[in-house]
Design an enzyme around this catalytic site. Structure first.
Site, PDB file in Angstrom:
ATOM      1  N   TYR A  70      54.688   7.811 -37.468  1.00 12.17           N
ATOM      2  CA  TYR A  70      55.616   8.769 -36.978  1.00 12.17           C
ATOM      3  C   TYR A  70      56.285   9.260 -38.131  1.00 12.17           C
ATOM      4  CZ  TYR A  70      54.780   6.377 -32.671  1.00 12.17           C
ATOM      5  OH  TYR A  70      54.137   5.633 -31.528  1.00 12.17           O
ATOM      6  N   PRO A 217      55.117   6.486 -20.505  1.00 15.55           N
ATOM      7  CA  PRO A 217      55.107   6.028 -19.362  1.00 15.55           C
ATOM      8  C   PRO A 217      55.561   7.183 -18.216  1.00 15.55           C
ATOM      9  CG  PRO A 217      56.935   5.414 -20.811  1.00 15.55           C
ATOM     10  CD  PRO A 217      55.951   5.886 -21.460  1.00 15.55           C
ATOM     11  N   LEU A 218      55.947   8.353 -18.857  1.00 18.39           N
ATOM     12  CA  LEU A 218      56.539   9.476 -18.082  1.00 18.39           C
ATOM     13  C   LEU A 218      55.290  10.282 -17.697  1.00 18.39           C
ATOM     14  CD1 LEU A 218      60.252   9.988 -19.101  1.00 18.39           C
ATOM     15  CD2 LEU A 218      59.343   9.266 -16.673  1.00 18.39           C
ATOM     16  N   GLY A 221      55.733  13.358 -19.622  1.00 23.09           N
ATOM     17  CA  GLY A 221      56.768  14.299 -19.167  1.00 23.09           C
ATOM     18  C   GLY A 221      56.444  14.755 -17.641  1.00 23.09           C
ATOM     19  N   LEU A 223      55.361  13.062 -15.267  1.00 19.34           N
ATOM     20  CA  LEU A 223      55.863  12.560 -13.833  1.00 19.34           C
ATOM     21  C   LEU A 223      57.571  12.813 -13.348  1.00 19.34           C
ATOM     22  CD1 LEU A 223      54.188   9.070 -14.320  1.00 19.34           C
ATOM     23  CD2 LEU A 223      53.682  10.972 -12.726  1.00 19.34           C
ATOM     24  N   GLY A 225      57.941  15.830 -12.963  1.00 21.19           N
ATOM     25  CA  GLY A 225      57.774  17.080 -11.984  1.00 21.19           C
ATOM     26  C   GLY A 225      58.344  18.272 -12.534  1.00 21.19           C
ATOM     27  N   LYS A 226      58.706  18.481 -13.916  1.00 19.15           N
ATOM     28  CA  LYS A 226      59.036  19.506 -14.436  1.00 19.15           C
ATOM     29  C   LYS A 226      57.769  20.630 -14.772  1.00 19.15           C
ATOM     30  CE  LYS A 226      59.198  18.120 -19.260  1.00 19.15           C
ATOM     31  NZ  LYS A 226      60.276  18.051 -20.197  1.00 19.15           N
TER      32      LYS A 226
END
Ligand SMILES: NC(=O)c1ccc[n+]([C@@H]2O[C@H](COP(=O)([O-])OP(=O)(O)OC[C@H]3O[C@@H](n4cnc5c(N)ncnc54)[C@H](OP(=O)(O)O)[C@@H]3O)[C@@H](O)[C@H]2O)c1
Length: 325
Positions: A70, A217-218, A221, A223, A225-226
């Site tokens: 990173y 895990p999202l 992004g 999940l 809902g955006k």
């Protein structure tokens, strides 16, 4: 429906390191650093990074995930600077970072460890992982070199990332020969990416007492809902992310609808429900490291465990995401 504000700690593998079920991933701090990741992300300001880490700490998160890859020190430095700014003592947080194995041999682990230590600026490396399986060395040779770092007290425990069930078992066996155990395998896992449940990784981790650290895990992004609510956001995303989102946008719509429905019952967000499911569906085997580009993201992620999904709600989410297994 129940709400609960107490979040208990979980043991990382068979070590004595205790982590909150949700940590913070700081890959997003790579922006402005060296290598491909340095170009993939916006260069967050020191103030922004400090605010993200500060929000995570305030929300009760006790650990952070970074990596050499990173930005080759940039993310690690951003993290240690933010921890210092928050006046966190070196024994108050758990830090996980990763060695970049590509086109290298295990011998490189001892050559580059001092860079990791320098960038973490006094915060010990509690978990050191091999970032992915692509290197010139066998997992056995890598684990031998990792065990040397533990013996030299340069790191506290050993993990891997993106390792298959077989490779994870080999790594675990090699460490056992040195009186250690494999603490974690960090892998892609979310409600819209459940392959570890069918390819033997989760089963093997449970059998050997290895913690699964869920990255993305999202669903990058999705999940939250955006993107379903504002599809114009997809165009603004980076090339790789845009591709992943487009591939899954319609498929994941029923998942986001189910998350939204459950979230409204608790007064929380769909992303919080997704994280809550992920770290509870398999007992204590899975912990997650959502990423953030704003303090509000870290605030929401850290608040994802202050409610308890019912058995029925967990099953609904299991059913609606079966095709992602
Ligand atoms: N070991 C590996 O190979 C590997 C691979 C990937 C990631 N990781 C680790 O896993 C961590 C998490 O993965 P990830 O960041 O790629 O995926 P993620 O956690 O699924 O998604 C994080 C992104 O979602 C958006 N987001 C987060 N919270 C939000 C909220 N409350 N509302 C709206 N949007 C929100 C933000 O993106 P925007 O603001 O840009 O929209 C954020 O950067 C990384 O930081 C890294 O530490 C490891």
């Amino acid at each position: 429906m129940t709400t609960d504000t107490k979040v208990s700690l979980r043991r990382l593998g068979q070590t004595n390191i205790q982590v909150t079920p949700i940590g913070l991933g700081v890959m997003q701090f790579a922006g402005g650093g060296k290598g491909i990741m340095g170009r993939m992300y916006r260069n967050l300001t020191t103030q922004e990074k400090n605010a993200i880490v500060g929000a995570a700490l305030e929300g009760g998160i006790n650990w952070f995930d970074t990596a050499e890859m990173y930005g080759f020190g940039h993310s690690e430095q951003g993290l240690s600077t933010a921890l210092k700014a928050a006046q966190v003592e070196d024994d108050e947080v758990v830090v996980a970072t990763k060695w970049f194995p590509f086109l290298r041999t295990a011998g490189n682990l001892s050559k580059t460890i001092n860079d990791r230590i320098r960038h973490m600026d006094g915060y010990p490396i509690d978990l050191y992982m091999v970032h992915h399986p692509w290197s010139f060395s066998s997992p056995e040779a890598e684990m031998e070199a990792m065990a040397d770092l533990v013996e030299a007290e340069q790191i506290r425990s050993v993990g891997v990332s993106n390792f298959s069930a077989d490779r994870m078992r080999r790594a675990h066996r090699a460490l056992q020969k040195r009186g250690l155990s494999l603490a974690a395998n960090q892998v892609h896992y979310s409600l819209i990416h459940r392959r570890i449940e069918t390819n033997g990784i989760l089963e093997t981790a449970k059998e050997l007492g290895i913690t699964i650290i869920a990255y993305m895990p999202l669903g990058y992004g999705m999940l939250t809902g955006k993107y379903h609510k504002s599809p114009e956001l997809v165009r603004k995303s980076s090339f790789f992310r845009r591709k992943m989102i487009r591939r899954n946008l319609e498929r994941s719509r029923p998942v986001v609808n189910a998350l939204e429905e459950i979230a409204s019952r608790y007064g929380v967000t769909p992303g919080q429900v997704a994280l809550n499911w992920l770290v509870n569906f398999h007992g204590e085997s899975v912990v997650a490291i959502p990423g953030a580009t704003e303090a509000e993201h870290a605030r929401q992620s850290s608040g994802a465990l202050h409610f308890t999904l019912t058995e029925e709600e967990r099953s609904v989410l299991d059913e609606v995401t079966r095709e992602f297994r």
